[in-house]
Design an enzyme around this catalytic site. Structure first.
Site, PDB file in Angstrom:
ATOM      1  CD  GLU A  12      -4.024  -5.226  -1.566  1.00  0.00           C
ATOM      2  OE1 GLU A  12      -3.181  -4.396  -1.578  1.00  0.00           O
ATOM      3  OE2 GLU A  12      -5.022  -4.807  -2.285  1.00  0.00           O
TER       4      GLU A  12
ATOM      5  CD  GLN B 150      -6.686  -0.726   0.436  1.00  0.00           C
ATOM      6  OE1 GLN B 150      -5.919  -0.074   1.403  1.00  0.00           O
ATOM      7  NE2 GLN B 150      -5.990   0.408  -0.599  1.00  0.00           N
TER       8      GLN B 150
ATOM      9  CG  ASN C 186      -2.606   0.251   0.567  1.00  0.00           C
ATOM     10  OD1 ASN C 186      -2.539   1.844   0.537  1.00  0.00           O
ATOM     11  ND2 ASN C 186      -3.466   0.466   0.995  1.00  0.00           N
ATOM     12  NE  ARG C 187      -2.424   4.240  -3.919  1.00  0.00           N
ATOM     13  CZ  ARG C 187      -2.781   3.369  -3.922  1.00  0.00           C
ATOM     14  NH1 ARG C 187      -3.306   2.605  -3.466  1.00  0.00           N
ATOM     15  NH2 ARG C 187      -3.649   2.865  -6.074  1.00  0.00           N
TER      16      ARG C 187
ATOM     17  CG  HIS D  29      -2.171  -6.726  -4.551  1.00  0.00           C
ATOM     18  ND1 HIS D  29      -3.333  -6.928  -5.191  1.00  0.00           N
ATOM     19  CD2 HIS D  29      -1.810  -5.287  -4.831  1.00  0.00           C
ATOM     20  CE1 HIS D  29      -3.557  -5.997  -5.794  1.00  0.00           C
ATOM     21  NE2 HIS D  29      -2.774  -4.760  -5.314  1.00  0.00           N
ATOM     22  CB  SER D  30      -4.402 -13.190  -4.646  1.00  0.00           C
ATOM     23  OG  SER D  30      -2.792 -14.340  -4.898  1.00  0.00           O
ATOM     24  CE1 TYR D  31      -4.212  -7.090  -8.289  1.00  0.00           C
ATOM     25  CE2 TYR D  31      -5.903  -7.028  -8.859  1.00  0.00           C
ATOM     26  CZ  TYR D  31      -4.719  -6.658  -8.722  1.00  0.00           C
ATOM     27  OH  TYR D  31      -4.283  -5.588  -8.216  1.00  0.00           O
TER      28      TYR D  31
ATOM     29  CG  HIS E  14       1.345  -2.017  -4.073  1.00  0.00           C
ATOM     30  ND1 HIS E  14       0.872  -2.477  -2.326  1.00  0.00           N
ATOM     31  CD2 HIS E  14       0.777  -2.227  -4.730  1.00  0.00           C
ATOM     32  CE1 HIS E  14       0.451  -2.324  -2.745  1.00  0.00           C
ATOM     33  NE2 HIS E  14      -0.744  -2.301  -4.505  1.00  0.00           N
TER      34      HIS E  14
ATOM     35  CG  ASP F 178      -7.805   0.843  -3.807  1.00  0.00           C
ATOM     36  OD1 ASP F 178      -7.153   0.387  -3.278  1.00  0.00           O
ATOM     37  OD2 ASP F 178      -7.768   1.363  -5.093  1.00  0.00           O
TER      38      ASP F 178
END
Ligand code: GLA
Length: 379
Positions: free
Chosen positions: A343, A315, A107-108, A206-208, A133, A278
């Site tokens: 996440e 997240q 993340n940021r 970070h799996s989608y 990331h 998000d």
């Protein structure tokens, strides 16, 4: 007579082989195969973890990426429920962290900088003004050392030493991530790290996911539960404002299972800033142990994903930046909101927010946390 006997024996033997193969399906354990080669010649391997139910998880040592998760629907039909590619080139090319271990800081971090022990550290600003990331070459783009662990379950350990100063972060950071597939259809992710200098750290996966099967439409009908009474609202660059906002009466209230698409296009400032969901949710928890963070049901297939963790946040991202330009497995087009991510993490920008749970790690301490992705079906 003699020949008949030999023939019968042979026939019996062949039959037993066929029956065995048919009944057992893929053999439980870990299988290694070559997935591809990096431009410098390093081989990237694919490790396929199989449990006794035939559930399979594919992991590569490039970025520690989960490249496939094959689980049954309520009829027993298997499907791969994560977005990704058939070969290494796909992962080396432009893609939004598909399946990867993200770090050092998932993340940021605002404006790509933070101060620790009175020293200011500068990071890559790779997401507008912010660092996302782990920077330009985060843990999603490095080669991990893989070791198959001799355990009852199929377990794969991935290790990486991130050198002092890598991507601007202080300390030699020794990281180990272990993926374990249990016979209860749970994928355990164990994160471990130690440092030789004070540092900050936030690891995630970070799996989608698309429980209808990857490439099989958008995820708006999936029914989501997130065990969070508060979330961290963001500014226009997706950095938390510092507020922990109550979800009550907002489209962020997922305490009761709700379709992801039910409110995603509401006229809501936070949804507009995120172009959908998000956002980091503050998990409701009793104590510091493992807790159920989220539960997702795909109504048609009946597939269910539960996420358990001992982290403070999660997240929830609805693939808002997917726009159909990426062609994934089997050439499938990954369109807008074709996947969601959950996440588990410390809150974004924690190094600049003393009021958030600390993401600092000191020499002598061990960073250790667990996330479990549990798959099942609902009637
Ligand atoms: C995270 C971020 C999103 C986006 C994706 C990758 O989930 O929160 O904003 O950057 O990664 O595209």
């Amino acid at each position: 007579m003699k020949y008949t006997k030999v023939f019968l024996c042979l026939l019996a033997f062949l039959l037993s082989l066929t029956v065995e193969a048919g009944a057992a399906g893929p053999k439980p354990g870990i299988k290694r195969s070559t997935f591809g080669k990096m431009s410098d010649g390093q081989t990237i391997d694919l490790y396929t973890l199989t449990n006794k139910n035939g559930m399979q998880v594919g992991i590569i040592n490039y970025g520690g990426r989960v490249v496939s998760i094959r689980v049954p629907d309520r009829q027993g039909q298997m499907a791969d429920v994560v977005l990704g590619f058939d070969n290494l080139d796909g992962y080396l090319g432009n893609n939004p962290y598909f399946g990867a271990i993200v770090g050092r800081y998932a993340n940021r971090i605002a404006k790509g900088r933070f101060t620790l022990d009175s020293v200011e550290y500068k990071l890559a600003q790779n997401d507008g003004p912010n660092s996302l990331h782990g920077g330009v070459k985060g843990f999603d783009k490095v080669v991990w050392k893989a070791t198959e662990l001799a355990k009852q379950n199929s377990a794969l350990e991935l290790a990486y030493l991130s050198k002092d100063g890598e991507e601007g972060y202080p300390g030699n950071l020794s990281v180990k991530v272990t993926y374990t597939l249990s016979d209860d259809n749970e994928l355990w992710i164990d994160y471990h790290a130690t440092t030789d200098k004070d540092t900050v750290l936030n690891l995630s996966n970070h799996s989608y996911f698309n429980l209808a099967g990857e490439g099989n439409g958008d995820i708006l009908q999936h029914v989501m539960m997130i065990a969070a009474s508060r979330f961290t609202p963001v500014d226009a660059t997706l950095i938390p404002t510092g507020e922990l906002r109550n979800v009550e009466g907002t489209p962020f209230d997922f305490r009761q299972p709700t379709a992801i698409g039910a409110r995603i296009n509401n006229d809501d400032e936070q949804l507009k800033l995120g172009r959908g969901y998000d956002h980091n949710f503050v998990l409701d928890r009793k104590g510091s142990g493992m807790t159920l963070a989220a539960r997702v049901v795909e109504p048609k297939s009946g597939r269910v994903l539960e996420v358990k963790t001992d982290q403070p946040g999660i997240q929830f991202y609805t693939g808002n930046f997917l726009d159909g330009t990426i062609h994934g497995k089997g050439g499938k087009v990954y369109g807008h909101r074709f996947a969601f991510c959950l996440e588990t993490q410390h809150f974004p920008d924690s190094p600049n927010r003393p009021s958030f749970p600390s993401s600092e790690l000191k020499p002598g301490e061990t960073y250790h946390y667990i996330t479990v992705f549990r798959f099942s079906t609902a009637p």
